[in-house]
Design an enzyme around this catalytic site. Sequence first.
Site, PDB file in Angstrom:
ATOM      1  N   HIS A  41     -51.427 -73.475 -15.221  1.00  0.00           N
ATOM      2  CA  HIS A  41     -51.682 -72.076 -15.588  1.00  0.00           C
ATOM      3  C   HIS A  41     -51.166 -71.800 -16.997  1.00  0.00           C
ATOM      4  CE1 HIS A  41     -52.921 -70.793 -11.665  1.00  0.00           C
ATOM      5  NE2 HIS A  41     -51.750 -70.731 -11.105  1.00  0.00           N
ATOM      6  N   GLY A  79     -59.423 -68.993  -9.343  1.00  0.00           N
ATOM      7  CA  GLY A  79     -60.163 -70.078  -8.701  1.00  0.00           C
ATOM      8  C   GLY A  79     -59.459 -71.429  -8.842  1.00  0.00           C
ATOM      9  N   LYS A  85     -55.106 -66.751 -10.061  1.00  0.00           N
ATOM     10  CA  LYS A  85     -56.070 -66.032  -9.208  1.00  0.00           C
ATOM     11  C   LYS A  85     -57.513 -66.080  -9.714  1.00  0.00           C
ATOM     12  CE  LYS A  85     -54.116 -65.199  -6.250  1.00  0.00           C
ATOM     13  NZ  LYS A  85     -53.532 -66.306  -5.430  1.00  0.00           N
ATOM     14  N   ARG A 139     -58.128 -64.639   0.628  1.00  0.00           N
ATOM     15  CA  ARG A 139     -58.231 -63.227   0.982  1.00  0.00           C
ATOM     16  C   ARG A 139     -59.681 -62.826   1.240  1.00  0.00           C
ATOM     17  NH1 ARG A 139     -58.603 -58.345  -1.726  1.00  0.00           N
ATOM     18  NH2 ARG A 139     -59.356 -59.562  -3.498  1.00  0.00           N
ATOM     19  N   LYS A 140     -60.498 -62.708   0.202  1.00  0.00           N
ATOM     20  CA  LYS A 140     -61.902 -62.304   0.399  1.00  0.00           C
ATOM     21  C   LYS A 140     -62.863 -63.307  -0.198  1.00  0.00           C
ATOM     22  CE  LYS A 140     -61.630 -57.277   0.789  1.00  0.00           C
ATOM     23  NZ  LYS A 140     -62.069 -56.006   0.169  1.00  0.00           N
ATOM     24  N   SER A 197     -56.857 -59.558  -7.099  1.00  0.00           N
ATOM     25  CA  SER A 197     -56.336 -60.712  -6.381  1.00  0.00           C
ATOM     26  C   SER A 197     -54.843 -60.902  -6.692  1.00  0.00           C
ATOM     27  CB  SER A 197     -57.148 -61.952  -6.773  1.00  0.00           C
ATOM     28  OG  SER A 197     -56.776 -63.052  -6.004  1.00  0.00           O
TER      29      SER A 197
HETATM   30  P1  A3P Z   1     -59.283 -63.208  -3.658  1.00  0.00           P
HETATM   31  O1  A3P Z   1     -57.853 -62.774  -3.587  1.00  0.00           O
HETATM   32  O2  A3P Z   1     -60.103 -62.296  -4.524  1.00  0.00           O
HETATM   33  O3  A3P Z   1     -59.906 -63.429  -2.326  1.00  0.00           O
HETATM   34  P2  A3P Z   1     -56.136 -69.065  -7.154  1.00  0.00           P
HETATM   35  O4  A3P Z   1     -56.446 -70.274  -6.365  1.00  0.00           O
HETATM   36  O5  A3P Z   1     -56.380 -69.197  -8.623  1.00  0.00           O
HETATM   37  O6  A3P Z   1     -54.780 -68.530  -6.825  1.00  0.00           O
HETATM   38  O7  A3P Z   1     -57.194 -67.941  -6.752  1.00  0.00           O
HETATM   39  C1  A3P Z   1     -57.203 -67.387  -5.471  1.00  0.00           C
HETATM   40  C2  A3P Z   1     -58.480 -66.578  -5.340  1.00  0.00           C
HETATM   41  O8  A3P Z   1     -59.587 -67.496  -5.226  1.00  0.00           O
HETATM   42  C3  A3P Z   1     -58.484 -65.728  -4.080  1.00  0.00           C
HETATM   43  O9  A3P Z   1     -59.315 -64.611  -4.414  1.00  0.00           O
HETATM   44  C4  A3P Z   1     -59.161 -66.676  -3.093  1.00  0.00           C
HETATM   45  O10 A3P Z   1     -59.693 -66.039  -1.968  1.00  0.00           O
HETATM   46  C5  A3P Z   1     -60.256 -67.249  -3.999  1.00  0.00           C
HETATM   47  N1  A3P Z   1     -60.829 -68.514  -3.500  1.00  0.00           N
HETATM   48  C6  A3P Z   1     -60.183 -69.650  -3.174  1.00  0.00           C
HETATM   49  N2  A3P Z   1     -61.044 -70.575  -2.731  1.00  0.00           N
HETATM   50  C7  A3P Z   1     -62.276 -70.015  -2.792  1.00  0.00           C
HETATM   51  C8  A3P Z   1     -63.593 -70.470  -2.459  1.00  0.00           C
HETATM   52  N3  A3P Z   1     -63.815 -71.671  -1.969  1.00  0.00           N
HETATM   53  N4  A3P Z   1     -64.612 -69.612  -2.641  1.00  0.00           N
HETATM   54  C9  A3P Z   1     -64.422 -68.382  -3.133  1.00  0.00           C
HETATM   55  N5  A3P Z   1     -63.192 -67.891  -3.466  1.00  0.00           N
HETATM   56  C10 A3P Z   1     -62.140 -68.704  -3.297  1.00  0.00           C
END
Ligand code: A3P
Length: 284
Positions: A96, A43, A41, A245-246, A126
Site C-alpha cells: 500500500h 481491491g 480498500k 462487505r458488498k 469501504s
Molecule cells: P467493500 O467494502 O466495498 O465491499 P482491499 O482488499 O483493498 O482491502 O479491499 C476490500 C474491498 O474489496 C471490499 O469492498 C471488498 O468487499 C472488495 N472485494 C474483495 N474481493 C472482491 C471481489 N472478488 N469482488 C468484488 N469486490 C471484492
Amino acid sequence: MYMIHRGVIFPTNSHDEESLDYAENRFQVWDEDIFNVTYPKSGTTWMQQILTLIHSNGDPTLSRSVPSWERVPWIEQRTAHGYLETRPSPRLITSHLPVQFFPKSLFHSKAKVIYTARNPKDTFVSLYHFYNMSGFLEDPGATQDFLNKFLSGEVIYGSWFDHLRGWLGVKDKVNLLFITYEELLQDPRGSVIKVCNFIGKKLDDKAIDSVVENSSFKSMKENQMTNYSLVPDSIMNQKKSPFMRKGICGDWKNYFTVAESEHFDVVYHEKMRNLDISFTWDKN
Ligand code: A3P
C-alpha cells in the site's frame, strides 16, 4: 495505534520505522518480482487472489489453503522478510506504500507493478467500514468527519489523491499496469487476460475460467483464506462489518448526501488538476 512516517499515517500493529526502512532501503527487488500495489480498500485482496491463481495456472489449492497475506505479502509490514527473502522467483508482493516510500531498487529493475485503483467515493465508504470493524484503528466517528479526514489525507497510507498521482507519475519509469476495481468487476475475464498478458503468463481457457471463478466475490467471501475470518475479533470484528462487505460499485450513493458528494467533487477536481487521464468513475 498509529505512527507518522514522513507525514503519512501508518498503523503500528503491523508497521514500524524498521519495517518501513527495510522496505524502502534494504529490500532488493528482483527483475521477476510482481507487485500488487493499491491504496487500501481498492481491491488488494482481490488482486492477491487473482495473482495467486494465475501463478498456479488456475489450480485453486494454494488459494484455499494459505492465507492471502502469506501468499502475496505486504512488503512494508514487519513480517515481510520472513515471507519474502527465501521465496523462489517470481515473487508475488503486495504494497500500500505511496511511491516515495517504495523500495528504491524497483527503479533499477524490470519488476512488474500492477496498480489497482478504485472510485475514491467507494474507497472512502469501504475504508469507513474498515475503520469501524478494525480493533487497531480508531473509531471513524461521523461519516462527515471521516470524510474530511479522507479528503485531507489524515487516514492510513495518506491521501488517496497523492497515492494515485504519485504512482501515475512513475508510469514511464517502471513497468506498470494500471487497472481499476470497476474494470475487474465489469469484465473479470478480460481483466484476468490483461493481467496474464502483462506478466507474460499464458493460461488456457479452463485455467482462466478457474481464476475467474475462484476470485469472484462469492467465492472469496466463503474462502477462509481470503475473508479474514482467521483473524481474531479483537483485530477485525466482522460482526460489525464483514471484510468482504458488498463488493459492488456505486455504494457511495447510499452514504453521501448531495452536499457531501458535491464537496467531494470540488476537492477531487482541484487535487486531480492537470492530470491528463480520465477514469471510469469520472462518468458517474
Ligand atoms: P467493500 O467494502 O466495498 O465491499 P482491499 O482488499 O483493498 O482491502 O479491499 C476490500 C474491498 O474489496 C471490499 O469492498 C471488498 O468487499 C472488495 N472485494 C474483495 N474481493 C472482491 C471481489 N472478488 N469482488 C468484488 N469486490 C471484492
